[in-house]
Design a protein around this motif. Sequence first.
Motif, PDB file in Angstrom:
ATOM      1  N   LEU A 102      -5.348 -41.367  45.653  1.00 38.13           N
ATOM      2  CA  LEU A 102      -6.158 -40.970  46.809  1.00 38.13           C
ATOM      3  C   LEU A 102      -7.489 -41.731  46.820  1.00 38.13           C
ATOM      4  O   LEU A 102      -7.926 -42.205  47.873  1.00 38.13           O
ATOM      5  CB  LEU A 102      -6.390 -39.461  46.798  1.00 38.13           C
ATOM      6  CG  LEU A 102      -7.181 -38.881  47.956  1.00 38.13           C
ATOM      7  CD1 LEU A 102      -6.548 -39.211  49.302  1.00 38.13           C
ATOM      8  CD2 LEU A 102      -7.324 -37.371  47.781  1.00 38.13           C
TER       9      LEU A 102
ATOM     10  N   PRO B 244      -6.429 -39.717  54.479  1.00 37.90           N
ATOM     11  CA  PRO B 244      -5.154 -39.064  54.742  1.00 37.90           C
ATOM     12  C   PRO B 244      -5.055 -38.550  56.180  1.00 37.90           C
ATOM     13  O   PRO B 244      -6.050 -38.108  56.751  1.00 37.90           O
ATOM     14  CB  PRO B 244      -5.127 -37.900  53.758  1.00 37.90           C
ATOM     15  CG  PRO B 244      -6.061 -38.289  52.669  1.00 37.90           C
ATOM     16  CD  PRO B 244      -7.145 -39.091  53.357  1.00 37.90           C
ATOM     17  N   ASP B 245      -3.855 -38.618  56.733  1.00 36.26           N
ATOM     18  CA  ASP B 245      -3.556 -38.012  58.030  1.00 36.26           C
ATOM     19  C   ASP B 245      -3.206 -36.530  57.861  1.00 36.26           C
ATOM     20  O   ASP B 245      -3.316 -35.755  58.797  1.00 36.26           O
ATOM     21  CB  ASP B 245      -2.356 -38.706  58.691  1.00 36.26           C
ATOM     22  CG  ASP B 245      -2.620 -40.166  59.000  1.00 36.26           C
ATOM     23  OD1 ASP B 245      -3.762 -40.502  59.370  1.00 36.26           O
ATOM     24  OD2 ASP B 245      -1.691 -40.974  58.869  1.00 36.26           O
TER      25      ASP B 245
ATOM     26  N   PRO C 297      -4.984 -33.724  51.313  1.00 40.12           N
ATOM     27  CA  PRO C 297      -4.066 -33.254  50.281  1.00 40.12           C
ATOM     28  C   PRO C 297      -3.810 -31.744  50.400  1.00 40.12           C
ATOM     29  O   PRO C 297      -4.698 -30.983  50.745  1.00 40.12           O
ATOM     30  CB  PRO C 297      -4.763 -33.555  48.966  1.00 40.12           C
ATOM     31  CG  PRO C 297      -5.954 -34.372  49.288  1.00 40.12           C
ATOM     32  CD  PRO C 297      -6.222 -34.233  50.751  1.00 40.12           C
TER      33      PRO C 297
ATOM     34  N   PHE D  72      -0.146 -35.891  50.211  1.00 30.36           N
ATOM     35  CA  PHE D  72      -0.889 -36.269  51.403  1.00 30.36           C
ATOM     36  C   PHE D  72      -0.106 -37.346  52.123  1.00 30.36           C
ATOM     37  O   PHE D  72       0.730 -38.029  51.533  1.00 30.36           O
ATOM     38  CB  PHE D  72      -2.326 -36.734  51.087  1.00 30.36           C
ATOM     39  CG  PHE D  72      -2.440 -37.997  50.278  1.00 30.36           C
ATOM     40  CD1 PHE D  72      -2.442 -39.238  50.887  1.00 30.36           C
ATOM     41  CD2 PHE D  72      -2.585 -37.931  48.906  1.00 30.36           C
ATOM     42  CE1 PHE D  72      -2.568 -40.404  50.146  1.00 30.36           C
ATOM     43  CE2 PHE D  72      -2.727 -39.086  48.152  1.00 30.36           C
ATOM     44  CZ  PHE D  72      -2.707 -40.326  48.776  1.00 30.36           C
ATOM     45  N   TYR D  73      -0.331 -37.435  53.425  1.00 35.13           N
ATOM     46  CA  TYR D  73       0.237 -38.506  54.247  1.00 35.13           C
ATOM     47  C   TYR D  73      -0.886 -39.462  54.617  1.00 35.13           C
ATOM     48  O   TYR D  73      -2.021 -39.035  54.821  1.00 35.13           O
ATOM     49  CB  TYR D  73       0.779 -37.977  55.575  1.00 35.13           C
ATOM     50  CG  TYR D  73       2.048 -37.176  55.555  1.00 35.13           C
ATOM     51  CD1 TYR D  73       2.753 -36.892  54.405  1.00 35.13           C
ATOM     52  CD2 TYR D  73       2.546 -36.686  56.755  1.00 35.13           C
ATOM     53  CE1 TYR D  73       3.906 -36.148  54.445  1.00 35.13           C
ATOM     54  CE2 TYR D  73       3.702 -35.935  56.810  1.00 35.13           C
ATOM     55  CZ  TYR D  73       4.382 -35.671  55.645  1.00 35.13           C
ATOM     56  OH  TYR D  73       5.522 -34.935  55.691  1.00 35.13           O
ATOM     57  N   PHE D  74      -0.560 -40.724  54.754  1.00 30.46           N
ATOM     58  CA  PHE D  74      -1.485 -41.669  55.364  1.00 30.46           C
ATOM     59  C   PHE D  74      -0.690 -42.650  56.206  1.00 30.46           C
ATOM     60  O   PHE D  74       0.507 -42.842  55.989  1.00 30.46           O
ATOM     61  CB  PHE D  74      -2.345 -42.406  54.323  1.00 30.46           C
ATOM     62  CG  PHE D  74      -1.602 -43.418  53.496  1.00 30.46           C
ATOM     63  CD1 PHE D  74      -1.504 -44.744  53.915  1.00 30.46           C
ATOM     64  CD2 PHE D  74      -1.025 -43.064  52.298  1.00 30.46           C
ATOM     65  CE1 PHE D  74      -0.833 -45.682  53.154  1.00 30.46           C
ATOM     66  CE2 PHE D  74      -0.354 -43.995  51.531  1.00 30.46           C
ATOM     67  CZ  PHE D  74      -0.257 -45.314  51.959  1.00 30.46           C
TER      68      PHE D  74
ATOM     69  N   ASN E 244       4.227 -40.721  52.677  1.00 30.05           N
ATOM     70  CA  ASN E 244       4.055 -39.461  51.965  1.00 30.05           C
ATOM     71  C   ASN E 244       3.794 -39.783  50.494  1.00 30.05           C
ATOM     72  O   ASN E 244       4.633 -40.390  49.846  1.00 30.05           O
ATOM     73  CB  ASN E 244       5.336 -38.633  52.118  1.00 30.05           C
ATOM     74  CG  ASN E 244       5.286 -37.304  51.394  1.00 30.05           C
ATOM     75  OD1 ASN E 244       4.253 -36.676  51.287  1.00 30.05           O
ATOM     76  ND2 ASN E 244       6.437 -36.870  50.923  1.00 30.05           N
TER      77      ASN E 244
END
Length: 117
Positions: free
Chosen positions: A76, A86-87, A90, A100-102, A111
Amino acid sequence: MTVKRIVPNLRASNPAALARFYAEVFDLTVPMDMGWIAFLQNETTHQLELHTASEGGSGTPLPVVSIEVDNFDDTLARLNRLGHAPDYGPVDEPWGIRRFYFSDPEGNLVNVVTHIS
């Protein structure tokens, strides 16, 4: 028959640049860059897994790839140092993972996951 490898292919207008991004976030190497495709590797892990899904869980969109890491906080931090946030997350999910997604520079939803001890 034995499947030896399954490899996701992420669409990229500049494969070398996207490979450098992933190499930086996930501490990978780029052993081959052919211009139209670049390969990323981690010499210590070769794990085979394939998922099919209708969503990403917890009502989230389905990411194109899931990447499990051993040092979640470091990953991260690497992402943040590259100017990406992150979208999603976390977050600790009820099925025993932290994730977390980004969105990568090409818009691929990724993911990042670790198992909760």
